[in-house]
Write an enzyme that holds these catalytic residues in place. Structure first.
Site, PDB file in Angstrom:
ATOM      1  N   CYS A  12       0.805  -1.220   0.000  1.00  0.00           N
ATOM      2  CA  CYS A  12       0.000   0.000   0.000  1.00  0.00           C
ATOM      3  C   CYS A  12       0.841   1.276   0.000  1.00  0.00           C
ATOM      4  O   CYS A  12       0.554   2.219  -0.739  1.00  0.00           O
ATOM      5  CB  CYS A  12      -0.963  -0.003   1.175  1.00  0.00           C
ATOM      6  SG  CYS A  12      -0.170  -0.010   2.807  1.00  0.00           S
ATOM      7  N   HIS A  66      -1.892   0.972   7.112  1.00  0.00           N
ATOM      8  CA  HIS A  66      -2.396   0.920   5.737  1.00  0.00           C
ATOM      9  C   HIS A  66      -2.670   2.336   5.264  1.00  0.00           C
ATOM     10  O   HIS A  66      -3.060   3.202   6.046  1.00  0.00           O
ATOM     11  CB  HIS A  66      -3.669   0.079   5.662  1.00  0.00           C
ATOM     12  CG  HIS A  66      -4.112  -0.201   4.262  1.00  0.00           C
ATOM     13  ND1 HIS A  66      -3.379  -0.982   3.396  1.00  0.00           N
ATOM     14  CD2 HIS A  66      -5.202   0.218   3.574  1.00  0.00           C
ATOM     15  CE1 HIS A  66      -4.012  -1.045   2.228  1.00  0.00           C
ATOM     16  NE2 HIS A  66      -5.112  -0.321   2.310  1.00  0.00           N
ATOM     17  N   HIS A  78      -6.145   2.091  -3.439  1.00  0.00           N
ATOM     18  CA  HIS A  78      -5.082   1.551  -2.596  1.00  0.00           C
ATOM     19  C   HIS A  78      -4.703   0.160  -3.082  1.00  0.00           C
ATOM     20  O   HIS A  78      -5.415  -0.456  -3.884  1.00  0.00           O
ATOM     21  CB  HIS A  78      -5.531   1.493  -1.128  1.00  0.00           C
ATOM     22  CG  HIS A  78      -6.719   0.618  -0.880  1.00  0.00           C
ATOM     23  ND1 HIS A  78      -6.663  -0.512  -0.118  1.00  0.00           N
ATOM     24  CD2 HIS A  78      -8.001   0.707  -1.310  1.00  0.00           C
ATOM     25  CE1 HIS A  78      -7.849  -1.077  -0.069  1.00  0.00           C
ATOM     26  NE2 HIS A  78      -8.691  -0.351  -0.794  1.00  0.00           N
TER      27      HIS A  78
END
Length: 106
Positions: A12, A66, A78
């Site tokens: 990510c 994240h 993402h």
């Protein structure tokens, strides 16, 4: 792919770093936690295209884990470990529950 940074798999933070660099010509740190620390906090209702959105996927005590890039209409893009690069809504149950905040890169 955790730690990945090429076409065979990207994580990510690698995705958000490359996305921001290629779109805005701005260099940001490699990890989601460093991206969080170096971005200016933005309220969820003030998000703009290109802002970073952060999540506590391992719980708040473990810090930000994240990151995605806000696109518009409550959506963000993402790199997901399960599905690859995807677009999701911030109000989806999982992301709403794990939302840590947002930041604007300088």
């Amino acid at each position: 792919r955790c730690g990945g940074k090429d076409r065979s798999g990207v994580d990510c933070s690698g995705f958000s770093k490359d996305f921001i660099t290629s779109l805005y010509n701005i260099t940001i740190p490699r990890t989601s936690s460093e991206q969080y620390k170096q971005s200016e906090r933005v309220r969820k209702n003030n998000l703009q295209e290109g802002d970073l959105v952060f999540f506590y996927t391992r719980g708040p005590r473990n810090g930000v884990s994240h990151v995605g890039v806000y696109i518009r209409d409550n959506k963000f893009v993402h790199a997901s470990t399960s599905y690859g690069v995807v677009i999701n809504d911030l109000d989806e149950e999982y992301y709403a529950k794990h939302y840590a905040g947002a930041g604007r890169v300088k």
